[in-house]
Design an enzyme around this catalytic site. Structure first.
Site, PDB file in Angstrom:
ATOM      1  N   ASP A 148      -3.411   8.174  -1.193  1.00 23.18           N
ATOM      2  CA  ASP A 148      -2.068   8.551  -0.721  1.00 23.18           C
ATOM      3  C   ASP A 148      -1.181   8.678  -1.954  1.00 23.18           C
ATOM      4  OD1 ASP A 148       0.182   8.963   1.013  1.00 23.18           O
ATOM      5  OD2 ASP A 148       0.757   6.873   0.757  1.00 23.18           O
ATOM      6  N   SER A 149       0.019   9.206  -1.750  1.00 22.37           N
ATOM      7  CA  SER A 149       0.968   9.304  -2.860  1.00 22.37           C
ATOM      8  C   SER A 149       1.491   7.925  -3.269  1.00 22.37           C
ATOM      9  CB  SER A 149       2.152  10.162  -2.431  1.00 22.37           C
ATOM     10  OG  SER A 149       2.818   9.537  -1.364  1.00 22.37           O
ATOM     11  N   CYS A 177      -2.703  10.874   3.528  1.00 22.67           N
ATOM     12  CA  CYS A 177      -1.364  11.381   3.223  1.00 22.67           C
ATOM     13  C   CYS A 177      -1.241  12.723   3.941  1.00 22.67           C
ATOM     14  CB  CYS A 177      -1.249  11.566   1.717  1.00 22.67           C
ATOM     15  SG  CYS A 177       0.262  12.394   1.190  1.00 22.67           S
ATOM     16  N   GLU A 183       9.086   3.301  -0.055  1.00 21.77           N
ATOM     17  CA  GLU A 183       8.519   2.896  -1.351  1.00 21.77           C
ATOM     18  C   GLU A 183       9.437   1.866  -2.030  1.00 21.77           C
ATOM     19  OE1 GLU A 183       5.622   3.727  -3.025  1.00 21.77           O
ATOM     20  OE2 GLU A 183       4.870   4.951  -1.374  1.00 21.77           O
ATOM     21  N   CYS A 185       3.476  11.044   8.839  1.00 28.67           N
ATOM     22  CA  CYS A 185       3.510  10.594   7.443  1.00 28.67           C
ATOM     23  C   CYS A 185       3.025   9.155   7.482  1.00 28.67           C
ATOM     24  CB  CYS A 185       4.931  10.662   6.891  1.00 28.67           C
ATOM     25  SG  CYS A 185       5.094   9.897   5.258  1.00 28.67           S
ATOM     26  N   HIS A 187       3.613   6.737   5.734  1.00 31.79           N
ATOM     27  CA  HIS A 187       4.622   5.717   5.431  1.00 31.79           C
ATOM     28  C   HIS A 187       5.390   5.285   6.693  1.00 31.79           C
ATOM     29  CE1 HIS A 187       4.012   6.999   1.286  1.00 31.79           C
ATOM     30  NE2 HIS A 187       4.825   6.074   0.860  1.00 31.79           N
TER      31      HIS A 187
HETATM   32  N1  DGL Z   1       2.352   9.091   3.050  1.00 30.19           N
HETATM   33  C1  DGL Z   1       2.581  10.463   2.650  1.00 30.19           C
HETATM   34  C2  DGL Z   1       2.422  11.376   3.841  1.00 30.19           C
HETATM   35  O1  DGL Z   1       1.749  10.983   4.777  1.00 30.19           O
HETATM   36  C3  DGL Z   1       3.890  10.524   1.947  1.00 30.19           C
HETATM   37  C4  DGL Z   1       4.084  11.768   1.189  1.00 30.19           C
HETATM   38  C5  DGL Z   1       5.063  11.692   0.101  1.00 30.19           C
HETATM   39  O2  DGL Z   1       4.756  11.086  -0.922  1.00 30.19           O
HETATM   40  O3  DGL Z   1       6.125  12.306   0.237  1.00 30.19           O
HETATM   41  O4  DGL Z   1       2.915  12.488   3.891  1.00 30.19           O
END
Ligand code: DGL
Length: 260
Positions: free
Chosen positions: A6-7, A69, A148, A180, A182
């Site tokens: 993931d990011s 992600c 984050e 997402c 997150h």
């Molecule tokens: N968890 C990522 C997603 O599902 C976040 C993406 C991001 O870093 O903007 O899209």
């Protein structure tokens, strides 16, 4: 080993679901904290990062990849499948399947990053799997940085969410996809903001873990490659205090983040 990327920390919600469902399998996680967020970047950049992340996980011994992600999955899944000769799982298809099973009215909301919403991947996947549904999408670009940062129960986060969710409240949806990884960390706040009516929140983390489990049961040759003692490793491209705290919150225990 099961490679998950993931990011940042959001994909840990997927890693936790995989840990719970497949406890005897080894997980290699990579969170690209130094380059987060992905959702505000161009498809070309997200594809480039996704290739690098997959290469890293494969070099560490991963034999299956989960793109945990949505932003990466929405623009890079096809490229990753062409580039790499390993099974690639993503979070969008399982979320769509779950939302189709959950909706009664056929009116479904999707929230995600700008990259995910702009790609129209949810509309396309819903149309392919169940034509005729009404899909209402909303980009929420400020949410990933707030998560984050660890602002999970701040007033400011509530206010921004209210603003993003307001248009969806007008649409009489009965199902909302958390597009997402997150967003499950804000599930309680999102549910509260969506009002008192019955609304199903779809979080793809368990669904993707279940897909992986079913796949492994039918492919013993891959199963033997990902089986192993519980020596899960959590790599990140930058270690921050906020990430360490969120990792602890997600897993309910201390997670040693290894900087690479
Ligand atoms: N968890 C990522 C997603 O599902 C976040 C993406 C991001 O870093 O903007 O899209």
């Amino acid at each position: 080993m099961i490679g998950i990327f993931d990011s940042g920390v959001g994909g840990m919600t997927v890693a936790r679901a995989v840990e719970q469902l497949l406890p005897r399998h080894q997980i290699l996680y990579f969170g690209d904290l130094a380059r987060t967020p992905y959702g505000s970047k161009s498809p070309e950049t997200i594809i480039e990062y996704s290739i690098e992340n997959t290469e890293f996980l494969l070099s560490q011994g991963a034999r299956v990849i989960i793109v945990a992600c949505n932003s990466a999955a929405s623009v890079a899944s096809d490229t990753l499948r062409r580039h790499f000769n390993v099974p690639i799982f993503e979070v969008i298809t399982p979320a769509v399947q779950e939302a189709i099973a959950a909706t009664s009215s056929g009116r479904i909301g999707v929230i995600g990053t700008r990259a995910t919403i702009r790609s129209n991947i949810y509309e396309r996947t819903f149309a392919a799997m169940s034509p005729g549904l009404r899909i209402f999408s909303q980009a929420c670009p400020l949410i990933v940085p707030l998560v984050e940062e660890g602002w999970l129960d701040k007033q400011e986060t509530k206010m921004i969410l209210r603003r993003y969710l307001h248009p969806l409240r007008q649409k009489q949806i009965d199902t909302l996809v958390l597009g997402c990884t997150h967003y499950p960390l804000l599930a309680a706040m999102i549910r509260q903001r969506m009002g008192k009516g019955r609304i199903t929140l779809v979080d793809s983390s368990t669904a993707v873990a279940e897909n992986l489990k079913a796949f492994l049961q039918t492919t013993p040759e891959i199963l033997s490659l990902v089986n192993g003692p519980d020596l899960n490793r959590y790599y990140v491209s930058d270690v921050t205090t906020a990430a360490t705290a969120i990792a602890r919150k997600i897993f309910g225990r201390r997670i040693d983040l290894i900087k690479v």
